[in-house]
Design an enzyme around this catalytic site. Structure first.
Site, PDB file in Angstrom:
ATOM      1  N   HIS A  21       0.812  -1.217   0.000  1.00  0.00           N
ATOM      2  CA  HIS A  21       0.000   0.000   0.000  1.00  0.00           C
ATOM      3  C   HIS A  21       0.849   1.272   0.000  1.00  0.00           C
ATOM      4  CE1 HIS A  21      -4.072  -1.774   1.183  1.00  0.00           C
ATOM      5  NE2 HIS A  21      -3.277  -2.794   0.959  1.00  0.00           N
ATOM      6  N   ASP A 126      -6.017   5.935   2.677  1.00  0.00           N
ATOM      7  CA  ASP A 126      -6.142   4.580   2.141  1.00  0.00           C
ATOM      8  C   ASP A 126      -7.555   4.091   2.461  1.00  0.00           C
ATOM      9  OD1 ASP A 126      -6.035   1.670   1.937  1.00  0.00           O
ATOM     10  OD2 ASP A 126      -3.867   1.945   1.755  1.00  0.00           O
TER      11      ASP A 126
END
Ligand code: UDP
Length: 492
Positions: A21, A126
């Protein structure tokens, strides 16, 4: 005042603290900083220290006048052994331990930023970090979500309530994994049970923690100002149209590593392990399209047994033969491969193989190369690479597409199971060996993919589309410019 703020967009990035990520977030953060924005990048302490140790480019980034890193304590307290439960524990722990600090970073109580920076005008969160969203919303700071996984998985996760309603989730006991799944709109003729994101397999009841976690994250799609995806429009237009029914503003700006190159940014490679560049020299001495590149990303682990099956399958795949093969011990694998005459470049992270305590010994010979961590984007773009045996992580998949390299997919968890289905059945740029791990399958797939002209043609075409999309008038490039304008408009 409004005018001052408009001149000083300040974006706070809150990534999910795992390897896959961080790079896309950091790439986007760097691109926005080149657009003149102030950037605060919020990392957990462990992640930040690990990145600093292994990615020299990070220091350079931190020295830019409008780029700063801030850290939060980790609170890594999980006793779970299941990777997805560790992820959920991590998210809960960050919420419990870091909300206050995050709130203070977003809007300092005394009204003064410690560095004299302008106020945060937008959070890029995120999508798997609901706390990043909730606290920002509470402080009335606009949030744009970034999902780092494949669009098809984003849509499948969003469909969890429908899958539960139809009784398709949780899986019934003794479920046939090849049964078709109906609860994901637009994918009815495509998905079997085994193609749903792998993490959903573990759900035991409709109130399962994992289902709730993905459900909460998915519901935030409808609350966000916009959604950013590391994808390009033509790759997934049908799926994107479904996601747009929930979140109308989507910026597809991928493949981000190509966009980054195209916009002349420093192409940093944020990494949790130190890259071993010896493999590039090794690749330079190999014939064109002769090497199978094998990497299972940053999280996947395998048992000694699976390692053994992979080893045999690859060895028997037609590029040579093995003379001796004894036992399950690492040294035997390594010696066997070295003697086999194959051309392989295999990333064996120090923690890849479970239950093996022998220290890894890294061999490099004329035909075989092992490294603990490779400069993957560069490896995939190397002319010597013939195919990629991958765990179907989204970054790896995009990097393979961008380089025009066909794939053999061995998905491990999360979005990887659905992504590999798309690779095999929708885009037809590779083969999907999910849920099997025997030497015969690996052997026949490696044989096929190394020579299959149809796969190579499809993936080359897709690579061209990806490359076009990041050029000046390409969709991803234009979407990035629109995103910049959108973020500016939030600071007025
Ligand atoms: N990667 C790398 N060197 C390696 C293996 C992987 O730089 O030896 C990078 C790869 O380029 C990709 C990322 O690690 O950008 C892995 O992300 P992905 O989404 O594919 O998988 P994850 O690690 O999240 O499972």
């Amino acid at each position: 005042m409004a005018e001052d703020k408009a001149k000083n967009p300040h974006v706070l990035f809150f990534p999910f603290p795992i390897q896959g990520h961080i790079p896309p977030m950091l790439k986007l953060a760097e691109l926005l900083s080149l657009s003149g924005f102030h950037i605060t990048f919020l990392n957990t302490e462990t992640i930040h220290n690990r990145l600093l140790k292994n990615s020299p480019a990070l220091e350079q980034l931190a020295q830019q006048p409008r780029f700063r890193f801030k850290t939060l304590p980790d609170g890594l307290t999980s006793n779970n052994t299941e990777p997805i439960l560790q992820v959920v524990d991590l998210v809960d722990s960050i919420r419990a331990r870091c909300s206050e600090l995050y709130r203070e970073t977003l809007v300092p109580q005394n009204g003064e930023d410690p560095d004299g920076w302008p106020p945060v005008t937008c959070v890029v969160a995120d999508g798997m970090m609901p706390v990043a969203f909730d606290v920002a919303e509470e402080m009335m700071v606009p949030v744009i979500l970034l999902r780092t996984s494949s669009p098809c998985s984003v849509w499948a996760y969003y469909s969890i309530p429908e899958l539960i309603k139809r009784g398709e989730l949780p899986f019934p006991e003794e479920a046939d994994m090849d049964d078709p799944i109906q609860g994901v709109e637009g994918m009815q003729s495509l998905l079997r049970r085994r193609d749903l994101p792998g993490t959903l397999r573990h759900a035991k009841s409709p109130n399962d923690r994992v289902l709730e976690f993905f459900n909460t994250a998915s519901n935030n799609l409808g609350r966000a100002k916009a959604l950013i995806l590391n994808a390009f429009e033509p790759l997934d237009s049908l799926v994107l149209s479904h996601i747009r029914s929930v979140c109308p503003i989507i910026y597809t700006i991928g493949p981000l590593h190509l966009l980054q190159r195209n916009l002349n940014s420093s192409t940093n490679f944020p990494s949790f392990w130190l890259q071993d560049r010896s493999c590039i020299k090794w690749l330079d001495s190999q014939p064109n399209k002769s090497v199978v590149y094998i990497s299972f990303g940053s999280i996947t682990t395998m048992t000694g047994y699976k390692f053994h099956e992979f080893f045999h399958g690859l060895v028997n795949s037609g590029h040579g033969s093995i003379t001796t093969m004894t036992g399950y011990k690492f040294h035997e694998f390594f010696h066997g491969l070295v003697n086999s005459g194959h051309r392989f470049l295999w990333v064996i992270r120090p923690d890849l193989v479970q239950g093996i305590t022998t220290e890894l010994e890294i061999y490099t010979t004329e035909r075989v190369c092992f490294v603990p961590w490779a400069p993957q984007e560069e490896v995939l773009a190397h002319p010597a690479i013939g195919c990629f045996l991958t765990h179907s992580g989204w970054n790896s998949t995009l990097e393979s597409i961008a380089a025009g390299v066909p794939m053999i997919c061995w998905p491990f968890f999360a979005d990887q199971q659905i992504t590999s289905r798309y690779v095999g059945e929708v885009w037809k740029i590779g083969v999907d060996m999910k849920d099997t791990c025997d030497r015969n399958t690996i052997e026949s797939m490696a044989r096929k993919v190394m020579v299959d002209e149809g796969l190579r043609k499809s993936v080359s075409e897709m690579a061209n589309i990806a490359r076009e999309s990041v050029k000046e008038n390409g969709s991803s490039n234009m979407n990035f410019q629109k995103l910049v304008q959108h973020i500016k408009s939030l600071s007025i």
